[in-house]
Design a protein around this motif. Structure first.
Motif, short mmCIF file in Angstrom:
data_model
loop_
_atom_site.label_atom_id
_atom_site.label_comp_id
_atom_site.label_asym_id
_atom_site.label_seq_id
_atom_site.Cartn_x
_atom_site.Cartn_y
_atom_site.Cartn_z
N THR A 139 0.84 -1.20 0.00
CA THR A 139 0.00 0.00 0.00
C THR A 139 0.88 1.25 0.00
O THR A 139 0.62 2.21 -0.72
CB THR A 139 -0.91 -0.01 1.25
N HIS A 140 1.94 1.21 0.81
CA HIS A 140 2.87 2.34 0.87
C HIS A 140 3.48 2.61 -0.51
O HIS A 140 3.54 3.75 -0.96
CB HIS A 140 3.98 2.02 1.89
N GLU A 161 0.95 4.12 -2.89
CA GLU A 161 0.72 5.54 -2.58
C GLU A 161 1.86 6.41 -3.10
O GLU A 161 1.64 7.48 -3.65
CB GLU A 161 0.58 5.74 -1.07
N GLN A 162 3.09 5.92 -2.91
CA GLN A 162 4.26 6.68 -3.34
C GLN A 162 4.31 6.81 -4.86
O GLN A 162 4.68 7.86 -5.39
CB GLN A 162 5.55 6.03 -2.83
N GLY A 204 1.80 6.72 -6.97
CA GLY A 204 0.67 7.46 -7.52
C GLY A 204 -0.09 6.59 -8.51
O GLY A 204 0.18 5.39 -8.65
N ASP A 205 -1.05 7.20 -9.21
CA ASP A 205 -1.92 6.45 -10.12
C ASP A 205 -1.11 5.73 -11.18
O ASP A 205 -0.40 6.36 -11.96
CB ASP A 205 -2.91 7.39 -10.80
N SER A 238 3.77 5.14 -13.62
CA SER A 238 2.84 6.22 -13.35
C SER A 238 2.96 7.22 -14.49
O SER A 238 3.70 6.98 -15.45
CB SER A 238 3.18 6.90 -12.02
N ASN A 254 -3.67 0.50 -7.43
CA ASN A 254 -3.81 1.60 -6.49
C ASN A 254 -4.98 1.39 -5.53
O ASN A 254 -4.87 1.69 -4.35
CB ASN A 254 -4.04 2.93 -7.23
N SER A 255 -6.08 0.86 -6.05
CA SER A 255 -7.27 0.76 -5.21
C SER A 255 -7.19 -0.43 -4.25
O SER A 255 -7.77 -0.38 -3.17
CB SER A 255 -8.54 0.69 -6.06
N ARG A 300 3.92 17.14 -2.20
CA ARG A 300 5.17 16.40 -2.09
C ARG A 300 6.23 17.27 -2.75
O ARG A 300 6.13 17.61 -3.93
CB ARG A 300 5.07 15.05 -2.80
N ALA A 318 -2.03 16.15 -3.05
CA ALA A 318 -2.71 14.91 -2.65
C ALA A 318 -3.41 14.18 -3.81
O ALA A 318 -3.33 12.96 -3.89
CB ALA A 318 -3.69 15.20 -1.52
N GLY A 333 -2.56 13.77 -6.85
CA GLY A 333 -1.60 13.08 -7.70
C GLY A 333 -1.61 13.59 -9.13
O GLY A 333 -2.55 14.27 -9.57
#
Lengths: 120, 379
Positions: free
Chosen positions: A24-25, A28-29, A31-32, A56, A86-87, B22, B36, B38
């Motif tokens: 998950t981390h 998140e880092q 991105g999409d 991404s 991502n989800s 970020r 946030a 993205g």
């Protein structure tokens, strides 16, 4: 048995087969995600081999084989829809399954507490 | 990575952190790469509503003629750029390029005629060299005034005009590349109707100590969102706009980089003020006779992004690269990969299939027209 790597992958090990994805981390880092390239079924990897690529909008990142083994299944659904990673990175966003050449090598990986500490 | 304490900050730095940005080091500044939502959602938001960008890291420079005549500054600047500056009317802005003696590009910039002086906006990574270049070559006739006391904001997207008109009604009359002095939210601003996204929008030069108030006023509208440098790059790529260091550089001429449209007739062979800029010999002969390579749009056939630096080949087997991808990534509005690259002129016809090497594989890409999305400038 759930294990983690310092490269932000997770492994769910049942017998000698590991289901692998990114944490998950990591999701998140990154991105999409807009593109996922998975290995071929039957491909063999040493530990640390470049097994998959996730991209991404702005960058490409490699996903490494956390342990040595042969690819027995890949999740084509995330190729069609990278946003699944991502989800639901730890569930339906899994990436590939490895038949481990040495399942006991998993003892050297991080457990959940150690990984949570790593990402602070 | 540079220690963040060595990095410069813009007057809006605290606002970015509070907005969940970020931050990354960029051209010596600690800058917001994304917020946030993205990069993907920020990009789509800009094309659907309005995106607010902090581009205060860019260089803002005034060229003030010592004799008080703006023509003096224009004539002086024409010795450094292959562009018609004397023909630029007060209140108008134009794209320009600093060329080097070999005909390559030192930087690309915007030049505005502000009535009694010229106003230049240059790239952050090049600004020290540009200022040095201006002082060395134009210092005799002009004062070079660096306005590092000012911030620069960009508001881009289909709702930008409505939002700006709410704060400054006179912006409604401005058209693409108009530049005006306008007071917004109590600050004396220099507003241009321009940007770097392919969308209608504005760039606003504002005193640094008023930048936060201006940003807050723009963000009060529900359609305005902060947008980071990540989406700024994907937006400009879809719009077919050059990034200095990628699509323009010291080794590539404006003709090769396919920005020859920036060189007006008056500076070309047979023009009233032909040549007279660094590298004119090479650039003018390329304008007349053509160049051996050119920047083109590249549309990968598959879903895999093809990124800057990837080598281009004529076929799947050949060992010698014929060109290189200069910018590439995923275009959220195109919903697919998009790229630009430098290719031999004989292979730059539309629909020519080339192959880009990505992770050891040759992926087919089609040469295509630029931009990838329709530009919506208010002409």
């Amino acid at each position: 048995m759930l294990k983690f790597t310092e490269d932000h992958e997770w492994l769910n090990i049942e017998g000698d087969t590991a289901t692998i994805g990114i944490t998950t981390h990591a999701a998140e880092q990154l991105g999409d995600l807009v593109f996922v390239e998975l290995p071929e079924v039957g491909a063999s990897f040493e530990k640390g081999g470049e097994a998959a690529t996730v991209e991404s909008v702005k960058a490409a990142s490699e996903v490494y084989a956390p342990l040595g083994g042969d690819v027995v299944e890949v999740n084509e659904k995330i190729v069609d829809d990278p946003s699944l990673v991502n989800s639901d990175p730890m569930g339906s966003g899994w990436m590939f399954k490895l038949k481990l050449s040495d399942a006991s090598a998993a003892d050297g990986l991080l457990d959940k507490d150690a990984y949570d500490k790593l990402i602070g | 990575m540079a220690d963040s304490t060595d990095l410069k900050t813009t007057p809006l730095h605290a606002m970015h952190s509070a907005a969940g940005a970020r931050m990354v080091p960029f051209a010596g500044y600690d800058m917001p790469v994304q917020y946030a939502p993205g990069v993907l959602k920020e990009h789509l938001h800009t094309r659907a509503k309005a995106g607010l960008f902090d581009v205060s890291h860019m260089g803002q420079v005034e060229l003030r003629p010592k004799d008080g005549m703006v023509e003096t500054a224009a004539r002086a600047l024409e010795t450094l750029v292959p562009v018609d500056i004397l023909g630029l009317k007060p209140g108008r802005q134009r794209y320009a390029l600093f060329t080097n003696e070999e005909g390559g590009v030192m930087d690309d910039l915007m030049v505005a005629n502000r009535g009694d002086h010229l106003f230049l906006v240059v790239n952050a990574a090049c600004k020290a060299a540009d200022i040095d270049h201006l002082k060395r070559h134009l210092g005799e006739s002009c004062d070079i005034v660096v306005r590092d006391d000012r911030a620069l904001l960009a508001l881009q997207g289909p709702e930008a005009a409505r939002i700006m008109a709410g704060l400054a009604p006179e912006t409604a009359e401005m058209r693409f590349m108009d530049v005006r002095d306008i007071e917004i939210a109590g600050a004396g601003c220099v507003v241009s109707r321009s940007g770097y996204t392919g969308e209608d929008g504005f760039e606003i030069s504002v005193p640094g100590d008023k930048a936060g108030d201006l940003a807050s006023a723009l963000l009060e509208d529900g359609d305005t969102e902060w947008i980071g440098l990540g989406a700024r790059d994907s937006l400009r790529l879809e719009a077919g706009l050059c990034l200095y260091g990628n699509d323009l550089d010291a080794e590539t001429t404006p003709v090769e980089s396919n920005v020859a449209w920036a060189i007006q007739k008056v500076r070309r062979r047979g023009g009233a003020r032909e040549g007279g800029f660094p590298g004119a010999g090479r650039i003018l002969s390329q304008l007349s006779d053509g160049a051996s390579r050119r920047r083109v749009g590249l549309k990968p056939r598959g879903r895999a992004p093809v990124r800057a630096g990837a080598w281009l080949f004529a076929d799947e087997k050949s060992s010698d690269a014929i060109g290189k991808v200069t910018s590439g990534g995923f275009g959220p509005s195109v919903d697919g990969p998009v790229a630009m690259g430098l290719v031999p002129t004989e292979q730059c016809g539309e629909d020519t299939i080339l192959f880009a090497e990505v992770r050891g594989k040759r992926l087919p890409v089609a040469v295509c027209a630029l931009p990838f999305v329709k530009q919506t400038y208010k002409r």
